[in-house]
Design an enzyme around this catalytic site. Structure first.
Site, mmCIF file in Angstrom:
data_model
loop_
_atom_site.group_PDB
_atom_site.id
_atom_site.type_symbol
_atom_site.label_atom_id
_atom_site.label_comp_id
_atom_site.label_asym_id
_atom_site.label_seq_id
_atom_site.Cartn_x
_atom_site.Cartn_y
_atom_site.Cartn_z
ATOM 1 N N GLU A 1 -2.178 9.726 7.817
ATOM 2 C CA GLU A 1 -0.623 9.495 7.652
ATOM 3 C C GLU A 1 0.198 10.546 8.315
ATOM 4 O O GLU A 1 1.339 10.087 8.898
ATOM 5 C CB GLU A 1 -0.343 9.789 6.160
ATOM 6 C CG GLU A 1 -0.612 8.491 5.071
ATOM 7 C CD GLU A 1 0.203 7.200 5.579
ATOM 8 O OE1 GLU A 1 1.446 7.378 5.707
ATOM 9 O OE2 GLU A 1 -0.338 6.277 5.384
ATOM 10 N N CYS A 54 -11.057 2.710 0.773
ATOM 11 C CA CYS A 54 -9.688 3.135 0.837
ATOM 12 C C CYS A 54 -9.267 2.355 2.265
ATOM 13 O O CYS A 54 -9.971 2.223 3.093
ATOM 14 C CB CYS A 54 -9.611 4.374 1.199
ATOM 15 S SG CYS A 54 -7.825 5.134 1.517
ATOM 16 N N THR A 55 -8.178 1.641 1.994
ATOM 17 C CA THR A 55 -7.790 0.833 3.344
ATOM 18 C C THR A 55 -7.332 1.636 4.586
ATOM 19 O O THR A 55 -7.040 1.130 5.532
ATOM 20 C CB THR A 55 -6.552 -0.239 2.917
ATOM 21 O OG1 THR A 55 -5.605 0.679 2.171
ATOM 22 C CG2 THR A 55 -6.941 -1.175 1.870
ATOM 23 N N HIS A 56 -7.146 2.949 4.279
ATOM 24 C CA HIS A 56 -6.764 3.624 5.414
ATOM 25 C C HIS A 56 -7.917 3.981 6.356
ATOM 26 O O HIS A 56 -7.976 4.302 7.581
ATOM 27 C CB HIS A 56 -6.318 5.114 5.067
ATOM 28 C CG HIS A 56 -4.782 5.113 4.333
ATOM 29 N ND1 HIS A 56 -4.416 4.498 3.577
ATOM 30 C CD2 HIS A 56 -3.764 5.889 5.124
ATOM 31 C CE1 HIS A 56 -3.041 4.691 3.240
ATOM 32 N NE2 HIS A 56 -2.472 5.593 4.320
ATOM 33 N N ASP A 63 0.685 -1.078 0.036
ATOM 34 C CA ASP A 63 -0.030 0.148 0.192
ATOM 35 C C ASP A 63 1.040 1.278 -0.088
ATOM 36 O O ASP A 63 2.114 1.224 0.298
ATOM 37 C CB ASP A 63 -1.029 0.131 1.368
ATOM 38 C CG ASP A 63 -1.716 1.290 1.178
ATOM 39 O OD1 ASP A 63 -2.349 1.629 0.064
ATOM 40 O OD2 ASP A 63 -2.263 1.909 2.326
ATOM 41 N N SER A 64 0.242 2.436 -0.233
ATOM 42 C CA SER A 64 1.163 3.640 -0.198
ATOM 43 C C SER A 64 1.559 3.898 1.313
ATOM 44 O O SER A 64 2.572 4.761 1.597
ATOM 45 C CB SER A 64 0.147 4.728 -0.571
ATOM 46 O OG SER A 64 -1.141 5.001 0.395
ATOM 47 N N CYS A 93 -4.568 -1.489 -1.502
ATOM 48 C CA CYS A 93 -4.791 -0.156 -1.858
ATOM 49 C C CYS A 93 -5.936 0.038 -3.061
ATOM 50 O O CYS A 93 -5.710 -0.614 -4.131
ATOM 51 C CB CYS A 93 -3.656 0.545 -2.431
ATOM 52 S SG CYS A 93 -3.650 2.213 -2.854
ATOM 53 N N ASN A 94 -6.972 0.719 -2.645
ATOM 54 C CA ASN A 94 -8.110 0.998 -3.719
ATOM 55 C C ASN A 94 -7.556 1.564 -5.029
ATOM 56 O O ASN A 94 -7.850 1.395 -5.978
ATOM 57 C CB ASN A 94 -9.175 1.370 -2.974
ATOM 58 C CG ASN A 94 -9.914 0.422 -2.113
ATOM 59 O OD1 ASN A 94 -10.798 -0.146 -2.390
ATOM 60 N ND2 ASN A 94 -9.252 0.460 -0.916
ATOM 61 N N THR A 95 -6.846 2.644 -4.469
ATOM 62 C CA THR A 95 -6.416 3.424 -5.925
ATOM 63 C C THR A 95 -5.507 2.823 -6.833
ATOM 64 O O THR A 95 -5.881 2.943 -8.019
ATOM 65 C CB THR A 95 -5.398 4.552 -4.942
ATOM 66 O OG1 THR A 95 -6.461 5.309 -3.915
ATOM 67 C CG2 THR A 95 -5.330 5.792 -5.937
ATOM 68 N N TYR A 151 -1.398 8.468 -2.676
ATOM 69 C CA TYR A 151 -1.373 8.124 -4.191
ATOM 70 C C TYR A 151 -2.750 8.705 -4.622
ATOM 71 O O TYR A 151 -3.106 8.815 -5.895
ATOM 72 C CB TYR A 151 -1.466 6.431 -4.258
ATOM 73 C CG TYR A 151 -0.184 5.863 -4.399
ATOM 74 C CD1 TYR A 151 0.946 6.331 -3.682
ATOM 75 C CD2 TYR A 151 -0.390 4.428 -4.976
ATOM 76 C CE1 TYR A 151 2.085 5.649 -3.853
ATOM 77 C CE2 TYR A 151 0.921 3.855 -5.014
ATOM 78 C CZ TYR A 151 2.101 4.351 -4.469
ATOM 79 O OH TYR A 151 3.319 3.550 -4.418
ATOM 80 N N GLY A 152 -3.797 8.865 -3.701
ATOM 81 C CA GLY A 152 -5.266 9.213 -4.196
ATOM 82 C C GLY A 152 -5.661 10.505 -5.009
ATOM 83 O O GLY A 152 -6.379 10.518 -5.385
HETATM 84 N N1 DGL Z 1 -4.807 3.139 1.013
HETATM 85 C C1 DGL Z 1 -5.060 3.656 -0.238
HETATM 86 C C2 DGL Z 1 -6.326 3.243 -0.798
HETATM 87 O O1 DGL Z 1 -6.767 2.314 -0.686
HETATM 88 C C3 DGL Z 1 -4.638 5.028 -0.126
HETATM 89 C C4 DGL Z 1 -4.142 5.697 -1.341
HETATM 90 C C5 DGL Z 1 -3.483 7.107 -1.143
HETATM 91 O O2 DGL Z 1 -2.243 6.909 -0.923
HETATM 92 O O3 DGL Z 1 -4.199 8.146 -1.290
HETATM 93 O O4 DGL Z 1 -6.738 4.056 -1.634
#
Ligand code: DGL
Length: 266
Positions: A155, A185-187, A7-8, A70-72, A39-40
């Site tokens: 973050e 989003c996994t965050h 993930d990011s 990571c969804n993105t 990343y988003g």
């Molecule tokens: N956890 C990432 C997701 O699921 C976050 C992407 C990001 O870094 O913005 O999209």
């Protein structure tokens, strides 16, 4: 060989913890791209470049299977990785994302009629959730809402300041009267309890750390040719592209103990 989880940043750690709980025997290598997070809000090309680099790094560390937690990256890079990078360079490796298992979970519950999806700008703009959910059930109504500031807040260890942003981002989903809300989003599981308090009572929350581990266990059962290649000595390695103090503090809170991070250079 290992399972790689990428993930990011912090979101992948949330998923990694849940995978370790469900599949404790497997050797796991987590990589967080803390040098490049978030990343988003980036273009598809950039998300692809970052993700492909991370996946190649995990392959070089002897990962047979990589979960893009990571969804993105799942929305913007997974298909190209599966259709171009793997056949060309890594035909014996596998890469899976987090969106398809989530769609299956949401789409298979007949109680869901109006689905709200909270996601990064990039995931929301891709409309992958709406497009794919409608393929599963054309009668589903889907509203995708982007929440561009949540990942940077999380973050930066600033989740206590998230309330006004959550109120703003969740308002359209409440107005839509979503009966299910996907944390796309996994965050976001880190803010789940705060979200639950804002959303209407009875709204079903789909949080990926509760979905991915079981889907992965089933995948490994269906694919003995992959499972048999995975080492099962319960070894876990945590790597990041920047040894960022906020992530280390958050990891300690999440796991209830200090995690020793190594630097990943890619
Ligand atoms: N956890 C990432 C997701 O699921 C976050 C992407 C990001 O870094 O913005 O999209």
């Amino acid at each position: 060989m290992k399972i790689g989880i990428f993930d990011s940043g912090l979101g992948g750690l949330v998923v990694t913890k849940a995978v370790i709980n469900r599949l404790p025997q497997y050797d796991i290598l987590y990589v967080g791209d803390t040098k490049r997070v978030p990343y988003g809000n980036r273009s598809q090309k950039t998300v692809y470049d970052f993700t492909a680099r991370a996946v190649e790094f995990l392959f070089a560390q002897n990962c047979k299977l990589v979960i893009i937690a990571c969804n993105t990256a799942s929305a913007q890079a997974l298909r190209k990785i599966q259709q171009e990078l793997l056949p060309k360079k890594y035909p014996d490796r596998r890469v899976l994302g987090v969106i398809i298992p989530t769609l299956e979970a949401v789409g298979s519950d007949p109680r869901n009629k109006k689905v709200g999806v909270l996601a990064t700008q990039s995931t929301a703009a891709s409309h992958i959730y709406r497009t794919e959910l409608k393929k599963i059930n054309p009668r589903l109504k889907v509203l995708e809402q982007s929440a561009p500031l949540l990942v940077p807040l999380i973050e930066n260890g600033a989740k206590k300041f998230a309330q006004p942003f959550l109120l703003e981002y969740l308002r359209p989903l409440k107005k839509f009267r979503a009966d299910a809300v996907v944390l796309g989003c996994t965050h976001y599981p880190i803010l789940k309890e705060q979200m639950r308090k804002i959303l209407l009572k009875g709204v079903r929350l789909y949080s990926q750390e509760q979905i991915i581990p079981e889907k992965l266990a089933k995948y490994l059962k269906r694919h003995p040719e992959i499972d048999s290649r995975l080492s099962k000595k319960a070894q876990r390695v945590f790597m990041v592209t920047d040894l960022n103090v906020n992530l280390m503090a958050a990891a300690k809170e999440l796991f209830g103990k200090k995690i020793a991070f190594k630097l990943a250079d890619f």
